[in-house]
Scaffold this active site. Structure first.
Site, PDB file in Angstrom:
ATOM      1  N   SER A 116       0.408  -1.180   0.253  1.00  0.00           N
ATOM      2  CA  SER A 116      -0.025  -0.051   0.405  1.00  0.00           C
ATOM      3  C   SER A 116       0.797   1.786   0.451  1.00  0.00           C
ATOM      4  O   SER A 116       0.520   2.688   0.268  1.00  0.00           O
ATOM      5  CB  SER A 116      -1.135   0.251   1.257  1.00  0.00           C
ATOM      6  N   HIS A 137      -2.283  -1.827  -6.276  1.00  0.00           N
ATOM      7  CA  HIS A 137      -2.743  -1.720  -4.805  1.00  0.00           C
ATOM      8  C   HIS A 137      -4.238  -2.001  -5.078  1.00  0.00           C
ATOM      9  O   HIS A 137      -5.199  -1.179  -5.437  1.00  0.00           O
ATOM     10  CB  HIS A 137      -1.827  -0.688  -4.396  1.00  0.00           C
ATOM     11  N   GLU A 149      -4.591   0.458  -7.874  1.00  0.00           N
ATOM     12  CA  GLU A 149      -3.475   1.010  -7.641  1.00  0.00           C
ATOM     13  C   GLU A 149      -2.440   1.012  -8.393  1.00  0.00           C
ATOM     14  O   GLU A 149      -1.585  -0.495  -8.454  1.00  0.00           O
ATOM     15  CB  GLU A 149      -2.721   1.895  -7.453  1.00  0.00           C
ATOM     16  N   ASN A 187      -3.826   6.399  -0.675  1.00  0.00           N
ATOM     17  CA  ASN A 187      -3.214   5.851   1.053  1.00  0.00           C
ATOM     18  C   ASN A 187      -3.120   7.473   0.861  1.00  0.00           C
ATOM     19  O   ASN A 187      -2.718   7.656   2.622  1.00  0.00           O
ATOM     20  CB  ASN A 187      -2.427   4.920   1.184  1.00  0.00           C
TER      21      ASN A 187
END
Ligand code: 3HC
Length: 279
Positions: A116, A137, A149, A187
């Site tokens: 992540s 991700h 992602e 994130n």
């Protein structure tokens, strides 16, 4: 096409489910058989609920489950065309896993990491084939969330990028290209918001008020405290720490309340206690 997923935690088991649902024969590999037993029980309960709700027939559920196998031995990844690693977010652990994969996987296998926020270039550097290594991700819960992602390391080849992207589309995911910097896209924006929510709780605001404000004020499906409990306070703290250490910028400093909670074993839903208490 054969898939191997490394890790039977929340993300690994969700990705395993997603691959099997898309029709791929999938082996889940985890050194801890107990984690796999837990994942199996959770998946069986989820499918029971889906069958009861009429979302899935018993035959469909059985067919999906029959495509999943479990192993505690990395050699089981030797047959796989695509390997997706989803072990905890610790760089040394990921590097150790990729070294093992490098030793057992086919030369042409795609080696994907569900990190992540860690560096794909660094993870790929421990293998003899960094051109085959790439970041993909997923979001929790992986079978539900539509986004993946895509993160290329410095060495990732165009061919591997194209194949990984096509595979994610075959899972029904929408992909975005994210830069190889800590937190990627989602994130980097989401986790500082959750961290700020923790600061507000530390300063005396109730988690209920923080969550109600964000749900009703911005239409989030879950408030930030609820979401942190859902994903795992330890997971969220590790991502925030990754931003802090990766950018060397104090604006990403992790909230001390989160550190206290993790030290106390309050990890959110999975431990029964986080910002909220769970039965
Ligand atoms: N695993 C698999 N499927 C799940 C699931 C899980 N853990 N939890 C829920 N589902 C499925 C249910 O089976 C149901 O499927 P169905 O419609 O076929 O029956 C569907 O999801 C909806 O579930 P519910 O009706 O029980 O609940 P909600 O409608 O309240 O939706 C939610 C649940 C989808 C989790 C929603 O609350 C949501 O979108 N929350 C925000 C999630 C989010 O922001 N995720 C990103 C986290 S950040 C992250 O992942 C980054 C990483 O690096 C950690």
């Amino acid at each position: 096409m054969k898939i191997a997923v490394i890790g039977a935690g929340l993300m690994g088991s969700g990705i395993t489910q997603q691959c099997a649902q898309a029709g791929f024969s999938t082996v889940n590999i985890d050194a801890f058989a107990a984690a796999q037993e837990k994942a199996k029980a959770t998946l069986a309960a989820l499918f029971e609920r889906k069958v009861a709700k009429g979302r899935l027939t018993t035959e469909e559920a059985d067919a999906i489950l029959s495509r999943i196998s479990y192993s505690t031995d990395y050699a089981a990844a030797g047959e796989a065309d695509i390997v997706i690693e989803a072990v905890p977010e610790k760089i040394d652990l990921k590097k150790a896993v990729f070294k093992q994969l490098d030793a057992v996987c086919k030369a042409e296998a795609l080696l994907l990491s569900n990190t992540s926020g860690l560096s794909i270039s660094e993870i790929g550097s421990v293998t003899k084939r960094p051109q085959q290594v790439m970041g993909t991700h997923f979001f929790y819960p992986a079978p539900v969330m539509k986004l993946v992602e895509l993160i290329r390391g410095l060495a990732t080849s165009d061919e591997v990028y194209t194949q990984a992207k096509a595979f994610m589309h075959s899972l029904g995911k929408t992909t975005v290209d994210a830069p190889e910097y800590p937190g990627f896209i989602v994130n980097r924006i989401l986790v500082p918001m959750q961290n700020e929510a923790a600061y507000m709780v530390m300063e005396g605001c109730s988690p209920e008020d923080v969550d109600t404000a964000m749900k009703l004020g911005t239409n989030m499906p879950m408030g930030p405290c609820e979401l942190t409990d859902f994903v795992g306070i330890d997971v969220m703290l590790a991502t925030m720490t990754g931003l802090y250490e990766g950018f060397h910028d104090s604006k990403y400093r992790p909230c001390p309340l989160l550190e206290r909670m993790v030290k106390a074993g309050r990890l959110g839903r999975k431990s029964g206690q986080g910002f909220y208490t769970y039965k």
